[in-house]
Scaffold this active site. Structure first.
Site, short mmCIF file in Angstrom:
data_model
loop_
_atom_site.label_atom_id
_atom_site.label_comp_id
_atom_site.label_asym_id
_atom_site.label_seq_id
_atom_site.Cartn_x
_atom_site.Cartn_y
_atom_site.Cartn_z
N LYS A 32 0.86 -1.18 0.00
CA LYS A 32 0.00 0.00 0.00
C LYS A 32 0.90 1.23 0.00
O LYS A 32 1.94 1.25 0.67
CB LYS A 32 -0.90 0.01 1.25
N CYS A 80 -2.64 9.68 -6.56
CA CYS A 80 -3.74 9.41 -5.62
C CYS A 80 -4.87 10.42 -5.85
O CYS A 80 -4.65 11.62 -5.74
CB CYS A 80 -3.30 9.48 -4.18
O1 RRO Z 1 -5.88 5.50 -0.82
C1 RRO Z 1 -6.57 5.85 -1.80
O2 RRO Z 1 -7.64 6.48 -1.69
C2 RRO Z 1 -6.12 5.59 -3.18
C3 RRO Z 1 -4.83 5.83 -3.63
BR1 RRO Z 1 -3.45 6.38 -2.51
C4 RRO Z 1 -4.53 5.63 -5.00
O3 RRO Z 1 -3.40 5.84 -5.50
N1 RRO Z 1 -5.53 5.23 -5.84
C5 RRO Z 1 -6.78 5.01 -5.38
O4 RRO Z 1 -7.67 4.63 -6.17
N2 RRO Z 1 -7.06 5.18 -4.06
#
Ligand code: RRO
Length: 312
Positions: A45, A131
């Site tokens: 993650k 993100c």
């Molecule tokens: O954590 C998120 O909301 C998230 C991230 Br960091 C990302 O790069 N892509 C996404 O769809 N959700």
């Protein structure tokens, strides 16, 4: 013998399939499950410097043709993932794993990358420039000036293998502009694509996730054509030293085959992994191998990037 092995940044992987960052990779237990599956490797993650709780729940929803999420970058903090990866590289010295990261500011990104640079981490780093879900923070890679500045600053001190996770682009001029930026740097790879940002999914008369009044990143079958276009657009434009990781809409072996045909050297599975669990890797690998056998391809090199066009 048909093989789906691949090579990224000079490291060998037994299989070209792995998880997409964000799915099955928040905890060590989840990462171990991906590691011990048919996947070739895993990515963590996306880590920030410190632990983040992320956005309020419900914040992820599987839907018939994909998924929508506004997780808000929940993660255990860099040290959790880095300490685990350092322990793992002692335990499994023949394998290579990916660390995903980004700071909440450019300064924090540099603090994190300097910690990774100074550590004994021997794996591959993925800088998440895409993100879509932190309120008030636009996707970095939609701002080419900021992206160029950050990469310039990063490559002044970072010497380990580094790639970037990109959002989908939707205009040919943007493919050209983005590639002109990325080609200035010794990137190991670009990963196309992150979720399509800020979609809206409605059931009856309501949104299905709480943050941002229901707006969230779209994954799964909805996004495969966009993902394939981004993989191929960058395959056509980037220096051959910059490899492509294909992510988006991989439900079947056929989908993985299409990503490789468009130029991908590794293929990531997100929404399908969330829906089906790590058994998805064995199934998709078997389906990909069956297609390769039918076509007489023994390795990914036999068809990578060989997408056929219709003559004028
Ligand atoms: O954590 C998120 O909301 C998230 C991230 Br960091 C990302 O790069 N892509 C996404 O769809 N959700």
């Amino acid at each position: 013998m048909t093989s789906t092995k691949t090579r990224i940044a000079g490291f060998d992987f037994d299989n070209c399939l792995m998880n997409a960052a964000g799915v099955a990779c928040m905890t060590i237990a989840e990462l171990e499950a991906v590691k011990d599956s048919a996947a070739g490797t895993f990515v963590t993650k996306t880590a920030t410097l410190d632990f983040r709780a992320g956005n309020p729940e419900p914040r992820y929803q599987d839907v018939p043709l994909g998924s929508i999420n506004s997780m808000g970058l929940p993660n255990q903090g860099l040290d959790y993932y880095l300490d685990y990866l350092l322990e793992l590289q002692e335990r499994e010295p023949s394998r290579t794993f990916f660390l995903s990261l980004v700071g909440m500011s450019p300064e924090e990104t540099h603090t994190i990358l300097k910690k990774v640079e100074a550590s004994d981490f021997q794996g591959i780093t993925e800088l998440n420039l895409s993100c879509p879900n932190v309120p008030g923070k636009p996707q970095i890679a939609y701002d080419f000036e900021t992206t160029e500045r950050i990469l310039k600053e990063v490559f002044a001190y970072f010497t380990k293998p580094l790639g970037i996770k990109l959002p989908p682009y939707f205009d040919i001029v943007h493919f050209d502009q983005a590639a002109a930026v990325f080609n200035q740097f010794p990137l190991a790879f670009v990963n196309c694509v992150n979720s399509i940002g800020n979609g809206l999914y409605i059931e009856d008369e309501s949104v299905v996730i709480r943050p941002k009044n229901g707006f969230g990143g779209i994954g799964g079958q909805y996004i495969k054509p966009t993902a394939l276009a981004n993989v191929h657009a960058f395959y056509q434009r980037l220096n051959p030293e910059i490899q492509i990781i294909g992510t988006g809409g991989v439900l079947t072996g056929r989908d993985a085959f299409e990503h490789i045909l468009c130029g991908a050297s590794m293929v990531q599975v997100g929404t399908t992994l969330h829906k089906e669990g790590v058994a998805a890797f064995e199934r998709i690998t078997a389906e990909l191998k069956a297609i390769m056998e039918e076509k007489g391809y023994e390795s990914l090199e036999d068809f990578r990037g060989k997408l056929q066009y219709i003559e004028e």
